[in-house]
Scaffold this active site. Structure first.
Site, PDB file in Angstrom:
ATOM      1  N   TYR A 170      19.811  19.869  -5.826  1.00  0.00           N
ATOM      2  CA  TYR A 170      19.569  18.730  -5.199  1.00  0.00           C
ATOM      3  C   TYR A 170      19.483  18.321  -3.406  1.00  0.00           C
ATOM      4  CZ  TYR A 170      20.511  13.803  -3.000  1.00  0.00           C
ATOM      5  OH  TYR A 170      20.733  13.267  -2.552  1.00  0.00           O
ATOM      6  N   ASP A 265      19.834  26.051   1.237  1.00  0.00           N
ATOM      7  CA  ASP A 265      20.890  25.069   1.693  1.00  0.00           C
ATOM      8  C   ASP A 265      21.953  24.605   1.063  1.00  0.00           C
ATOM      9  OD1 ASP A 265      21.404  22.111   1.620  1.00  0.00           O
ATOM     10  OD2 ASP A 265      20.343  21.371   0.206  1.00  0.00           O
ATOM     11  N   LYS A 293      28.562  18.070   4.387  1.00  0.00           N
ATOM     12  CA  LYS A 293      30.070  17.989   4.043  1.00  0.00           C
ATOM     13  C   LYS A 293      31.198  18.332   4.446  1.00  0.00           C
ATOM     14  CE  LYS A 293      28.296  17.184  -0.396  1.00  0.00           C
ATOM     15  NZ  LYS A 293      27.060  17.826  -0.831  1.00  0.00           N
TER      16      LYS A 293
HETATM   17  C1  LIG Z   1      25.369  16.568  -1.180  1.00  0.00           C
HETATM   18  C2  LIG Z   1      24.224  17.642  -0.078  1.00  0.00           C
HETATM   19  C3  LIG Z   1      22.933  16.495   0.528  1.00  0.00           C
HETATM   20  C4  LIG Z   1      22.726  15.871   0.773  1.00  0.00           C
HETATM   21  O1  LIG Z   1      24.024  14.986   1.882  1.00  0.00           O
HETATM   22  P1  LIG Z   1      24.124  14.118   2.297  1.00  0.00           P
HETATM   23  O2  LIG Z   1      25.192  14.511   3.273  1.00  0.00           O
HETATM   24  O3  LIG Z   1      25.037  13.240   0.903  1.00  0.00           O
HETATM   25  O4  LIG Z   1      23.018  13.503   3.163  1.00  0.00           O
HETATM   26  C5  LIG Z   1      21.799  17.576   0.886  1.00  0.00           C
HETATM   27  N1  LIG Z   1      21.383  19.241  -0.246  1.00  0.00           N
HETATM   28  C6  LIG Z   1      22.444  19.393  -1.049  1.00  0.00           C
HETATM   29  C7  LIG Z   1      23.016  20.778  -1.329  1.00  0.00           C
HETATM   30  C8  LIG Z   1      24.144  18.621  -1.122  1.00  0.00           C
HETATM   31  O5  LIG Z   1      25.412  19.154  -1.785  1.00  0.00           O
END
Ligand SMILES: *Cc1c(COP(=O)(O)O)cnc(C)c1O
Length: 458
Positions: A170, A265, A293
């Protein structure tokens, strides 16, 4: 979060019925229930982010009133030990005094200027002096925005359009990544959300994790068209799918050989596994890394970073446009500075990871002794419980039927004062604020709850 896309957007969610006798009476949810009824009038599904709606677990969502350390209190006064930690950002726990004080201090001077501040320099310096994998960084306001910008950067830098992603990863709700695998080894993706044009999905190739052959075939089939491979540092949004080092190194090699970029990511793993995240764990050097995060200390911050050369493609230096009204917002920067300052202290990760290791090991010992079909996956302070005996490395290996057991488990844990994210596809987090005492309490609650799950749902 993937769970939410799969189950909620497709309208497949079922009523979370009672599947047997519960060991403890359900917690009071009168106030949360009333608030939820009201919220349903204001927001689609009563929430501002789908997984919060509790569609995959028992009962209505809990409305949270307060957090402190590793504890949460809901509107009905129920107290929980929290392992969701706002989905990862709160590595120091709730309402950390150092973050609160720094934010309060900075707020005295105003909330936002839309002009540079010294705080941006300070956070960048803190990050770049502790992370040798990137040389320049750009702050944005969410993980989604970081990934969206990184993809544009990769495309602008390579002058190619296609992106290769993995099923089960994701990356936020970026249009071109809300794409799932079609049938076949190497496929154009199919959109996993309404509203994403098919033409976008056609630029995204989706393959299985841990499948070298599919990746190689994609590079053959789309020679000189793939701008980047994107992978979560450690896939942690659809179970915890820990990849072999060899596979990650293979991705590094195959992307370099084909002049395409490797994007890590690290929105979850960045600053969770250390300042250099999963890249250091695997000992690879990605071309672009995204953060979110933890980086914002609980306020909305995302970032992406790369070499000086790649970052020089970003506007105003280069042709790739990317901007933000609240980017580098002083209050959010202050929270990030306060949090990362704590993480940079010697021994921080060692202590946290040791605590997490002991916690997961003792659950493993219990379930092995009891012969339960249950597996605990963990890396650093991230853990995932799977009602399975298999070593799960790909999204396809997760058995959707096992989520019925998770529903019972989740309910039993809530009734014992333990708060896990409301989906069996979600990982849990241990923070520096979880003390040995609370982890002991949690273990006992987990053992009792597992006894009930395996008694009622064999
Ligand atoms: C949480 C997350 C996102 C999205 O971040 P948001 O701040 O919710 O937009 C993207 N990539 C990864 C791996 C994530 O865990």
């Amino acid at each position: 979060m993937l769970d939410s896309i799969k189950k909620i957007f497709s309208g497949q969610e079922e009523e979370t019925g009672v599947t047997g006798t519960t060991g403890k009476p359900d917690i009071a949810r009168e106030k949360s229930g009333e608030l939820y009824e009201k919220a349903k009038k204001y927001f689609p599904g009563g929430v501002n982010s789908p997984v919060r709606a509790f569609k995959s677990v028992h009962g209505t969502p809990l409305f949270i009133e307060k957090g402190d350390g590793c504890f949460l209190w809901d509107a009905d006064g129920n107290k929980f030990i929290d392992f969701c930690c706002s989905w990862g950002p709160l590595i120091l726990g709730h309402n950390n005094a150092k973050i609160r004080e720094k934010v309060t201090e900075v707020m005295q001077n105003g909330m936002s200027f839309g002009a540079p501040t010294a705080l941006e320099n300070e956070l960048a310096e803190l990050i770049l002096s502790n992370n040798k994998l990137i040389q320049k960084i750009r702050f944005v306001s969410s993980g989604t925005e970081a990934v969206m910008s990184a993809i544009r950067l990769a495309r602008g830098y390579t002058k190619r359009d296609k992106i290769l992603k993995f099923e089960g990863c994701y990356h936020g709700h970026v249009d071109s990544l809300l794409v799932k695998a079609g049938s076949g080894l190497v496929t154009f993706g199919e959109t996993s959300s309404a509203g994403v044009p098919k033409s976008f999905a056609d630029e995204t190739i989706v393959v299985s994790l841990n499948d070298r052959k599919a990746v190689e075939e994609a590079f053959e089939q789309f020679k000189d068209q793939i701008a980047a491979i994107i992978i979560e540092g450690v896939p942690a949004n659809n179970g915890l799918l820990i990849q072999d080092k060899e596979f990650v190194h293979f991705l590094r090699d195959v992307s370099a050989k084909n002049n395409s970029l490797l994007i890590f990511d690290e929105v979850i793993t960045g600053f969770r596994l250390g300042f250099e995240g999963a890249a250091r764990y695997y000992d690879v050097k990605p071309d672009i890394i995204t953060y979110g995060k933890i980086i914002g200390g609980g306020l909305p911050v995302g970032a992406y970073g790369a070499s000086v050369e790649i970052m020089s493609s970003i506007s105003p230096e280069g042709p790739v446009y990317q901007a933000g009204t609240l980017s580098g917002n002083p209050v959010a920067m202050a929270a990030g500075i306060a949090q990362l300052t704590e993480l940079a202290k010697s021994g921080f990760y060692k202590d946290l990871n040791k605590k997490a290791e002991e916690f997961t090991d003792s659950i493993r010992r219990f379930t092995t002794a009891k012969n339960y079909k249950f597996k605990v996956f963990n890396i650093g302070s991230i853990f995932w419980f799977a009602f399975s005996e298999k070593d799960i490395k790909t999204a396809e290996e997760i058995d959707p039927a096992s989520m019925e057991k998770f529903k019972i488990f989740h309910r039993e844990l809530l009734n014992r004062g333990i708060y896990l994210g409301p989906s069996g596809y979600e990982v849990g987090f241990i923070s520096a604020a979880h003390s040995k005492i609370e982890l002991e309490k949690t273990k006992r609650a987990i053992f009792d709850s597992l006894d009930i799950v395996f008694r009622t749902a064999r």
